[in-house]
Design an enzyme around this catalytic site. Sequence first.
Site, PDB file in Angstrom:
ATOM      1  N   LYS A   1      51.492  52.273  40.675  1.00  0.00           N
ATOM      2  CA  LYS A   1      50.354  52.871  39.964  1.00  0.00           C
ATOM      3  C   LYS A   1      49.225  53.161  40.958  1.00  0.00           C
ATOM      4  CE  LYS A   1      47.252  49.178  38.522  1.00  0.00           C
ATOM      5  NZ  LYS A   1      46.404  48.546  37.558  1.00  0.00           N
TER       6      LYS A   1
ATOM      7  N   LYS B   1      42.648  50.902  42.576  1.00  0.00           N
ATOM      8  CA  LYS B   1      41.396  50.839  43.328  1.00  0.00           C
ATOM      9  C   LYS B   1      41.612  50.203  44.693  1.00  0.00           C
ATOM     10  CE  LYS B   1      38.598  49.573  39.273  1.00  0.00           C
ATOM     11  NZ  LYS B   1      38.898  48.385  38.489  1.00  0.00           N
TER      12      LYS B   1
ATOM     13  N   LYS C   1      49.349  40.319  41.590  1.00  0.00           N
ATOM     14  CA  LYS C   1      48.141  39.944  42.332  1.00  0.00           C
ATOM     15  C   LYS C   1      48.365  38.674  43.140  1.00  0.00           C
ATOM     16  CE  LYS C   1      44.520  42.308  39.738  1.00  0.00           C
ATOM     17  NZ  LYS C   1      43.310  42.173  38.923  1.00  0.00           N
TER      18      LYS C   1
HETATM   19  P1  TYM Z   1      40.658  47.747  35.533  1.00  0.00           P
HETATM   20  O1  TYM Z   1      39.296  47.896  36.100  1.00  0.00           O
HETATM   21  O2  TYM Z   1      41.737  47.246  36.423  1.00  0.00           O
HETATM   22  O3  TYM Z   1      41.161  49.099  34.888  1.00  0.00           O
HETATM   23  C1  TYM Z   1      40.306  49.810  34.016  1.00  0.00           C
HETATM   24  C2  TYM Z   1      41.082  50.749  33.106  1.00  0.00           C
HETATM   25  O4  TYM Z   1      41.767  51.743  33.870  1.00  0.00           O
HETATM   26  C3  TYM Z   1      43.133  51.782  33.480  1.00  0.00           C
HETATM   27  N1  TYM Z   1      43.929  52.156  34.670  1.00  0.00           N
HETATM   28  C4  TYM Z   1      44.767  53.197  34.716  1.00  0.00           C
HETATM   29  N2  TYM Z   1      45.122  54.110  33.793  1.00  0.00           N
HETATM   30  C5  TYM Z   1      46.002  55.062  34.165  1.00  0.00           C
HETATM   31  N3  TYM Z   1      46.562  55.134  35.407  1.00  0.00           N
HETATM   32  C6  TYM Z   1      46.223  54.242  36.364  1.00  0.00           C
HETATM   33  N4  TYM Z   1      46.748  54.333  37.576  1.00  0.00           N
HETATM   34  C7  TYM Z   1      45.295  53.209  36.031  1.00  0.00           C
HETATM   35  N5  TYM Z   1      44.746  52.164  36.732  1.00  0.00           N
HETATM   36  C8  TYM Z   1      43.920  51.542  35.879  1.00  0.00           C
HETATM   37  C9  TYM Z   1      43.440  50.371  33.012  1.00  0.00           C
HETATM   38  O5  TYM Z   1      44.556  50.361  32.154  1.00  0.00           O
HETATM   39  C10 TYM Z   1      42.168  50.015  32.294  1.00  0.00           C
HETATM   40  O6  TYM Z   1      42.162  50.544  30.980  1.00  0.00           O
HETATM   41  N6  TYM Z   1      41.736  44.202  32.444  1.00  0.00           N
HETATM   42  C11 TYM Z   1      41.031  45.480  32.325  1.00  0.00           C
HETATM   43  C12 TYM Z   1      39.549  45.282  32.189  1.00  0.00           C
HETATM   44  C13 TYM Z   1      39.200  44.536  30.943  1.00  0.00           C
HETATM   45  C14 TYM Z   1      39.433  44.976  29.600  1.00  0.00           C
HETATM   46  C15 TYM Z   1      38.938  43.930  28.773  1.00  0.00           C
HETATM   47  C16 TYM Z   1      40.016  46.111  29.054  1.00  0.00           C
HETATM   48  C17 TYM Z   1      38.594  43.332  30.868  1.00  0.00           C
HETATM   49  N7  TYM Z   1      38.426  42.960  29.569  1.00  0.00           N
HETATM   50  C18 TYM Z   1      39.008  44.037  27.355  1.00  0.00           C
HETATM   51  C19 TYM Z   1      40.100  46.200  27.651  1.00  0.00           C
HETATM   52  C20 TYM Z   1      39.614  45.170  26.840  1.00  0.00           C
HETATM   53  C21 TYM Z   1      41.410  46.320  33.530  1.00  0.00           C
HETATM   54  O7  TYM Z   1      42.541  46.570  33.773  1.00  0.00           O
HETATM   55  O8  TYM Z   1      40.441  46.768  34.324  1.00  0.00           O
END
Ligand code: TYM
Length: 331
Positions: free
Chosen positions: A195, A198, A113
Amino acid sequence: MEKKVLYSAVQPSGNLTIGNYTGAIRNWVALQDEYECFYAIANMHAITVRQEPAELRRRTVELLALYIACGVDPARCTLYVQSQVPQHAELAWVLNTITYVGEMERMTQFKDKSARHAENINMGLMDYPVLMAADILLYQTDVVPVGIDQRQHLEIARDIAARFNNRYGETFRMPEGYILKAGAKIASLQDPAKKMSKSDENPNASVFLSDDRDTVIRKFKRAVTDSGSEIVASEEKPGVSNLLNIYAAFAGCTVEEAERAFAGKGYGEFKLAVGETVADVLAPIQAEQKRLLSDKAYLNAVLKEGAERAFKAARRTLSKVYRKIGFYQGD
Ligand code: TYM
């Protein structure tokens, strides 16, 4: 017997992709009976990259509606907005004091990032994993269902928990990741080495949960495949493997079963079938999300109740933490 605790969250930082669904939300639904579940909307994480305020507000409610539309049941789970439970920021501050700058600088997501937002490498971006550790540890979480990209953050949350427990005595339960093989790592349709995200600039790289049927099918038709014509999962065929993985996740079968289903077929037919299968799953979710969004009073009530429930659980842990570290709390 008391149920084990499950915690997870998604950031309202853009249009959700099918990766967010297969890596996270889909598994949340499957686990909601077995565990006591907390599902947050991580808006405090989202602002570590610049957000348009009106959009952030709108996406927060849309994400709640999406959770419910995907099958997360507010009667059984606690759904809430992270910023409405102040203990997240409070615990993150304490955990900051036992986390080292060097550890945070080594985090892969921080490095990625930072490269993508070179003009905005803020303290929050670097602190992202500590806030995530605070999220998880506040609820005495046993399991955290996430995609593979979050594994490193989970590891550091465990390290921080162990460090705190070591220094101040047993306080936090040690969380375990819940990372399913199928769907935990969906790659970009345009570059299978990356990967699916979004925030990809290439509009054909990601399939969004909000994409209509034609868009979904068009994106899959344009997905990059590999040389040769066999539809098998292998390291030499990252494009085809990714599509097989997506198909398996959406059709509810194994990758091997998917390979068998497409044996002898051409890439064109295969890609169309993947697109149709994904679109079939998304259509009812989209319809339900739209219906829910027309009932803001209901959504607000869900969030209010969720915040209250989360607050109570979080307060218990934070108070314990404050006691352990010597913060005066009256007698
Ligand atoms: P975020 O919003 O970036 O992603 C949300 C979830 O989606 C999964 N993910 C994927 N899984 C498979 N293939 C992909 N291409 C892919 N892109 C995203 C991420 O692994 C995630 O599970 N940091 C977290 C948000 C968060 C969180 C937490 C999660 C904040 N606090 C506490 C667990 C526990 C995140 O990546 O959000």
